[in-house]
Design a protein around this motif. Structure first.
Motif, short mmCIF file in Angstrom:
data_model
loop_
_atom_site.label_atom_id
_atom_site.label_comp_id
_atom_site.label_asym_id
_atom_site.label_seq_id
_atom_site.Cartn_x
_atom_site.Cartn_y
_atom_site.Cartn_z
N GLU A 161 6.07 -11.58 3.82
CA GLU A 161 6.84 -12.14 4.91
C GLU A 161 7.93 -13.06 4.38
O GLU A 161 9.03 -13.11 4.91
N GLU A 162 7.62 -13.78 3.34
CA GLU A 162 8.60 -14.66 2.73
C GLU A 162 9.77 -13.85 2.17
O GLU A 162 10.92 -14.25 2.25
N ALA A 163 9.46 -12.69 1.62
CA ALA A 163 10.49 -11.85 1.04
C ALA A 163 11.40 -11.28 2.12
O ALA A 163 12.57 -11.03 1.87
N VAL A 164 10.87 -11.09 3.34
CA VAL A 164 11.67 -10.54 4.41
C VAL A 164 12.80 -11.51 4.78
O VAL A 164 13.87 -11.11 5.20
N LEU A 165 12.57 -12.79 4.57
CA LEU A 165 13.55 -13.79 4.94
C LEU A 165 14.69 -13.91 3.93
O LEU A 165 15.64 -14.63 4.16
N LYS B 88 17.13 -4.52 2.31
CA LYS B 88 17.54 -3.18 2.74
C LYS B 88 16.53 -2.75 3.78
O LYS B 88 15.34 -2.62 3.50
N SER B 89 16.97 -2.55 5.02
CA SER B 89 16.05 -2.28 6.12
C SER B 89 15.43 -0.88 6.00
O SER B 89 15.95 -0.01 5.30
N ILE C 214 4.50 -1.07 4.77
CA ILE C 214 4.97 -0.76 3.42
C ILE C 214 4.71 0.68 3.02
O ILE C 214 5.27 1.15 2.05
N GLU C 215 3.91 1.40 3.81
CA GLU C 215 3.67 2.82 3.55
C GLU C 215 4.64 3.71 4.31
O GLU C 215 4.61 4.92 4.19
N GLY C 216 5.49 3.11 5.16
CA GLY C 216 6.46 3.88 5.93
C GLY C 216 5.92 4.40 7.24
O GLY C 216 6.49 5.30 7.84
N LYS C 217 4.83 3.81 7.72
CA LYS C 217 4.23 4.24 9.00
C LYS C 217 4.48 3.18 10.06
O LYS C 217 4.60 1.99 9.76
N SER D 241 13.14 -5.83 -0.14
CA SER D 241 13.76 -7.13 -0.27
C SER D 241 13.62 -7.56 -1.72
O SER D 241 12.50 -7.67 -2.23
N ASN D 242 14.74 -7.77 -2.37
CA ASN D 242 14.76 -8.11 -3.80
C ASN D 242 14.00 -7.08 -4.63
O ASN D 242 13.30 -7.42 -5.58
N GLY D 243 14.08 -5.82 -4.23
CA GLY D 243 13.41 -4.75 -4.96
C GLY D 243 11.93 -4.60 -4.65
O GLY D 243 11.27 -3.72 -5.19
N ILE D 244 11.39 -5.42 -3.76
CA ILE D 244 9.97 -5.37 -3.39
C ILE D 244 9.86 -4.71 -2.03
O ILE D 244 10.59 -5.05 -1.09
N ILE D 245 8.95 -3.77 -1.88
CA ILE D 245 8.73 -3.10 -0.60
C ILE D 245 8.04 -4.07 0.35
O ILE D 245 7.02 -4.67 0.01
N VAL D 246 8.62 -4.23 1.55
CA VAL D 246 8.09 -5.15 2.56
C VAL D 246 8.04 -4.45 3.90
O VAL D 246 8.67 -3.42 4.10
N ARG D 247 7.28 -5.02 4.83
CA ARG D 247 7.26 -4.46 6.18
C ARG D 247 8.47 -5.00 6.93
O ARG D 247 9.03 -6.04 6.60
#
Length: 136
Positions: A33-37, A42-43, A82-85, A118-124
């Protein structure tokens, strides 16, 4: 003696039924969640883009299940994990039939999203998607 026994009983009941505030332990921040901010995000992407998503939802909605007049609107809120679902679908609007049908259509989508980064990390990521239908 009666006064002492009465006082002891009142004190005993007061202590037995008194409320105690327990300390709360706050959970640590979820790093996803912190990374989302962050600013470098990239959405999530639906295969073919948002117009393809709109078309797929429209193809899955069964019009005969919806009763109404004029323009009916609904707003679908969901999460792409993060799985794309798609998770956590909430549909709000004035027409309950249209809301149920929209939720069913979203759940029945087979295509897998490309998750947000976000910053190369997959996030929801979270989406709000408006839908309109016009009965003439």
């Amino acid at each position: 003696m009666k006064k002492i026994v009465t006082f002891a009983l009142c004190l005993g009941f007061g202590l037995a039924f008194s409320q105690v505030k327990e300390t709360e332990i706050l959970p640590a921040k979820d790093q996803s969640e912190e990374a989302v901010l962050s600013k470098d995000i990239k959405s999530a992407e639906y295969p073919g883009g948002l117009m393809a998503l709109r078309k797929d939802i429209a193809d899955k909605i069964r019009m005969r299940k919806i009763k109404g007049k004029g323009i009916i609107t609904a707003r679908a809120k969901f999460t792409v994990n993060i799985e794309g679902k798609i998770d956590g679908i909430i549909v709000t609007g004035d027409n309950a039939d249209f809301n149920k049908e929209t939720e069913r259509a979203l759940k029945s989508l087979k295509a897998q999203w490309k998750p947000a980064k976000s910053n190369g990390i997959i996030v929801r990521s979270y989406y709000t998607f408006p839908l309109n239908i016009n009965f003439e």
